[in-house]
Design an enzyme around this catalytic site. Structure first.
Site, PDB file in Angstrom:
ATOM      1  N   CYS A  97       0.837  -1.210   0.000  1.00 25.81           N
ATOM      2  CA  CYS A  97       0.000   0.000   0.000  1.00 25.81           C
ATOM      3  C   CYS A  97       0.873   1.262   0.000  1.00 25.81           C
ATOM      4  CB  CYS A  97      -0.922  -0.011   1.221  1.00 25.81           C
ATOM      5  SG  CYS A  97      -2.036   1.400   1.255  1.00 25.81           S
ATOM      6  N   CYS A 115       0.617   4.889   6.965  1.00 21.29           N
ATOM      7  CA  CYS A 115      -0.029   4.662   8.272  1.00 21.29           C
ATOM      8  C   CYS A 115       0.971   3.927   9.188  1.00 21.29           C
ATOM      9  CB  CYS A 115      -1.308   3.855   8.091  1.00 21.29           C
ATOM     10  SG  CYS A 115      -2.373   4.542   6.797  1.00 21.29           S
ATOM     11  N   CYS A 122       0.777   0.120  10.235  1.00 25.99           N
ATOM     12  CA  CYS A 122       0.254  -0.894   9.308  1.00 25.99           C
ATOM     13  C   CYS A 122       1.317  -1.794   8.689  1.00 25.99           C
ATOM     14  CB  CYS A 122      -0.560  -0.217   8.206  1.00 25.99           C
ATOM     15  SG  CYS A 122      -1.459  -1.424   7.209  1.00 25.99           S
ATOM     16  N   CYS A 178     -16.214  -9.694   6.273  1.00 26.47           N
ATOM     17  CA  CYS A 178     -15.576  -8.413   5.980  1.00 26.47           C
ATOM     18  C   CYS A 178     -14.333  -8.630   5.124  1.00 26.47           C
ATOM     19  CB  CYS A 178     -15.137  -7.728   7.274  1.00 26.47           C
ATOM     20  SG  CYS A 178     -16.459  -7.519   8.451  1.00 26.47           S
ATOM     21  N   CYS A 204     -19.307  -6.691   4.335  1.00 27.58           N
ATOM     22  CA  CYS A 204     -18.616  -5.454   4.704  1.00 27.58           C
ATOM     23  C   CYS A 204     -17.329  -5.411   3.894  1.00 27.58           C
ATOM     24  CB  CYS A 204     -18.289  -5.473   6.200  1.00 27.58           C
ATOM     25  SG  CYS A 204     -17.289  -4.063   6.742  1.00 27.58           S
ATOM     26  N   CYS A 219     -19.247   1.810   9.269  1.00 26.76           N
ATOM     27  CA  CYS A 219     -18.451   1.176  10.323  1.00 26.76           C
ATOM     28  C   CYS A 219     -17.193   2.016  10.452  1.00 26.76           C
ATOM     29  CB  CYS A 219     -18.110  -0.259   9.930  1.00 26.76           C
ATOM     30  SG  CYS A 219     -16.960  -1.063  11.074  1.00 26.76           S
ATOM     31  N   ARG A 222     -17.375  -2.830  18.425  1.00 24.69           N
ATOM     32  CA  ARG A 222     -16.582  -4.060  18.219  1.00 24.69           C
ATOM     33  C   ARG A 222     -15.250  -3.985  18.943  1.00 24.69           C
ATOM     34  NH1 ARG A 222     -16.247  -4.329  12.869  1.00 24.69           N
ATOM     35  NH2 ARG A 222     -18.326  -5.224  12.877  1.00 24.69           N
TER      36      ARG A 222
HETATM   37  N1  SAM Z   1      -6.652   0.359   3.353  1.00 25.98           N
HETATM   38  C1  SAM Z   1      -7.911   0.475   3.936  1.00 25.98           C
HETATM   39  C2  SAM Z   1      -7.975   1.590   4.955  1.00 25.98           C
HETATM   40  O1  SAM Z   1      -6.935   2.057   5.374  1.00 25.98           O
HETATM   41  O2  SAM Z   1      -9.088   1.970   5.313  1.00 25.98           O
HETATM   42  C3  SAM Z   1      -8.427  -0.805   4.566  1.00 25.98           C
HETATM   43  C4  SAM Z   1      -7.513  -1.694   5.351  1.00 25.98           C
HETATM   44  S1  SAM Z   1      -6.841  -1.032   6.864  1.00 25.98           S
HETATM   45  C5  SAM Z   1      -5.736  -2.343   7.288  1.00 25.98           C
HETATM   46  C6  SAM Z   1      -8.185  -1.088   7.999  1.00 25.98           C
HETATM   47  C7  SAM Z   1      -7.953  -0.633   9.419  1.00 25.98           C
HETATM   48  O3  SAM Z   1      -7.263  -1.626  10.143  1.00 25.98           O
HETATM   49  C8  SAM Z   1      -7.146   0.607   9.658  1.00 25.98           C
HETATM   50  O4  SAM Z   1      -7.862   1.777   9.480  1.00 25.98           O
HETATM   51  C9  SAM Z   1      -6.738   0.456  11.102  1.00 25.98           C
HETATM   52  O5  SAM Z   1      -7.689   1.089  11.951  1.00 25.98           O
HETATM   53  C10 SAM Z   1      -6.748  -1.044  11.326  1.00 25.98           C
HETATM   54  N2  SAM Z   1      -5.380  -1.572  11.545  1.00 25.98           N
HETATM   55  C11 SAM Z   1      -4.449  -1.740  10.591  1.00 25.98           C
HETATM   56  N3  SAM Z   1      -3.302  -2.209  11.117  1.00 25.98           N
HETATM   57  C12 SAM Z   1      -3.509  -2.322  12.446  1.00 25.98           C
HETATM   58  C13 SAM Z   1      -2.686  -2.728  13.526  1.00 25.98           C
HETATM   59  N4  SAM Z   1      -1.408  -3.092  13.344  1.00 25.98           N
HETATM   60  N5  SAM Z   1      -3.216  -2.743  14.749  1.00 25.98           N
HETATM   61  C14 SAM Z   1      -4.519  -2.367  14.951  1.00 25.98           C
HETATM   62  N6  SAM Z   1      -5.337  -1.963  13.953  1.00 25.98           N
HETATM   63  C15 SAM Z   1      -4.841  -1.925  12.727  1.00 25.98           C
HETATM   64 FE1  SF4 Z   2      -2.786   1.223   3.397  1.00 28.60          FE
HETATM   65 FE2  SF4 Z   2      -2.612   0.060   5.795  1.00 28.60          FE
HETATM   66 FE3  SF4 Z   2      -3.028   2.679   5.622  1.00 28.60          FE
HETATM   67 FE4  SF4 Z   2      -5.007   0.963   4.876  1.00 28.60          FE
HETATM   68  S1  SF4 Z   2      -4.163   1.229   6.941  1.00 28.60           S
HETATM   69  S2  SF4 Z   2      -4.322   2.815   3.789  1.00 28.60           S
HETATM   70  S3  SF4 Z   2      -3.734  -0.711   4.047  1.00 28.60           S
HETATM   71  S4  SF4 Z   2      -1.174   1.563   4.920  1.00 28.60           S
END
Ligand code: SAM
Ligand code: SF4
Ligand code: DTB
Length: 336
Positions: free
Chosen positions: A64, A68, A71, A108, A140, A200, A272
């Site tokens: 990606c 973030c 992530c 989901c 979802c 959500c 949740r």
């Molecule tokens: N890329 C899309 C987005 O950012 O909305 C969807 C996937 S993203 C992995 C979905 C959510 O997972 C993120 O917004 C975050 O809140 C949660 N998430 C991701 N990595 C995480 C982690 N290491 N620990 C806890 N929550 C996490």
């Molecule tokens: Fe990309 Fe992870 Fe951020 Fe979702 S949370 S936009 S998958 S880097």
């Protein structure tokens, strides 16, 4: 539009509007008072013995563009996650059938995309949504940002919920993510809402945020008009290679407080207890359920990280006298 919570109002401004200060005060209340009031509100708005159970599948993993800091799937960090192409529809539906067999009522699907791009891949996701609906499961997806037309297409395919988290409070946002803004996330939520899809949206604890930043996040969610139907409270899963891999683990009471405050501020939402349950004790989770959590992810994987073993989850629900629902908790409470 700002709105005061409908019951057990934390003190708010003279105009009756909910303020961030009032949410800070709520989060700082004596823990057991907070849990007691949240439990009372929970029982007035929901069937207290019921837990909505979702299962997650990563349909497009890694690579990606976004930064973030938590992530595993960001291309900016060297993490154990390997990049994979979008899965085939049949592969996804096989997982959805298994999830249904294991007691999930919602399936989901998550994609490591900054945003949805029109074309073959999006059409494939629409087919996945149609297929999940045909199995009799709620659907979802979480695909990153999307525009109005894309939200409409998802709705037409039968999508029930779109997950798009605000993640953290406005004052902390740039410490976590710089490649998109909180305003971008709010725009997507508007498009989802306008298309008639359930929202959500929640956040993550453990990103080095202050209590005030947590209050900002809750305030933002509670003052969406209408607020989200589903609010995931995630605790950071510390993934090697990410910006926050060395963050200190959170004290368990932080999660309980966040769940209880969310329950008081958004009484009708399903809350949740999401990522982070593998590091919680059964007792800590039990207090979260008492304080108003009424949804979990079932299954031994979240997107790329572990979730509790389904057998231990089944045993926990049984010990607590909680039942997995085959339909929405809110609908059950309303006697639908
Ligand atoms: N890329 C899309 C987005 O950012 O909305 C969807 C996937 S993203 C992995 C979905 C959510 O997972 C993120 O917004 C975050 O809140 C949660 N998430 C991701 N990595 C995480 C982690 N290491 N620990 C806890 N929550 C996490
Ligand atoms: Fe990309 Fe992870 Fe951020 Fe979702 S949370 S936009 S998958 S880097
Ligand atoms: C949400 O709030 N939590 C889920 C879901 N929405 C998509 C994601 C949790 C991801 C945890 C880290 C991982 O497994 O990669």
């Amino acid at each position: 539009m700002n709105r005061a919570p409908s019951s057990c109002s934390p003190s708010s401004s003279a105009s009756g509007q909910l303020t961030v200060d009032a949410v800070v005060a709520l989060l700082e209340r004596p823990l057991l008072d907070l849990v007691f009031e949240a439990a009372s509100v929970h029982r007035r708005h929901h069937a207290a013995g019921a837990v909505q159970c979702s299962t997650l599948l990563s349909i497009k993993t890694g690579g990606c563009s976004e930064d973030c800091g938590y992530c595993s799937q960001s291309a900016r960090f060297k993490t154990p996650v390997e990049r994979e192409a979008l899965l085939d529809v049949e592969e996804v539906l096989k997982s959805a059938r298994a999830a249904k067999g294991n007691g999930a009522d919602r399936f989901c699907m998550g994609a490591a995309w900054r945003e949805v791009k029109d074309g073959e891949n999006f059409e494939r996701v629409l087919q996945m949504v149609r297929g999940v609906k045909e199995l009799g499961l709620e659907s979802c997806v979480t695909l990153g940002m999307l525009n109005e037309a894309q939200a409409k297409k998802l709705k037409d395919a039968g999508l029930d919920y779109y997950n798009h988290n605000l993640d953290t409070g406005a004052s902390h946002y740039e410490q976590v993510i710089t490649t998109h803004t909180l305003a971008d996330r709010l725009d997507t939520l508007d498009h989802v809402r306008a298309a008639g899809i359930h929202v959500c949206s929640g956040g993550i604890l453990g990103l080095g945020e202050s209590t005030r930043a947590r209050a900002e996040l809750l305030h933002q969610l509670a003052t969406l008009s209408p607020p989200p139907e589903s609010v995931p409270i995630n605790t950071l899963v510390r993934v090697p290679g990410t910006k926050f891999e060395q963050n200190a683990p959170l004290d368990w009471t932080v999660v309980v407080r966040m769940v209880a405050a969310a329950r008081l501020l958004i009484p009708d939402a399903v809350i949740r207890l999401s990522a982070g349950r593998t590091e919680m004790t059964e007792e800590g989770q039990a207090l979260c359920f008492l304080a108003g959590a009424n949804s979990v992810f079932l299954g031994d994987e979240l997107l790329t990280t572990p979730n509790p073993d389904p057998k231990s989850d089944a045993a926990l629900l049984q010990k607590l006298g909680l039942k997995a629902l085959a339909r929405d908790v809110g609908a059950a409470a309303a006697g639908a």
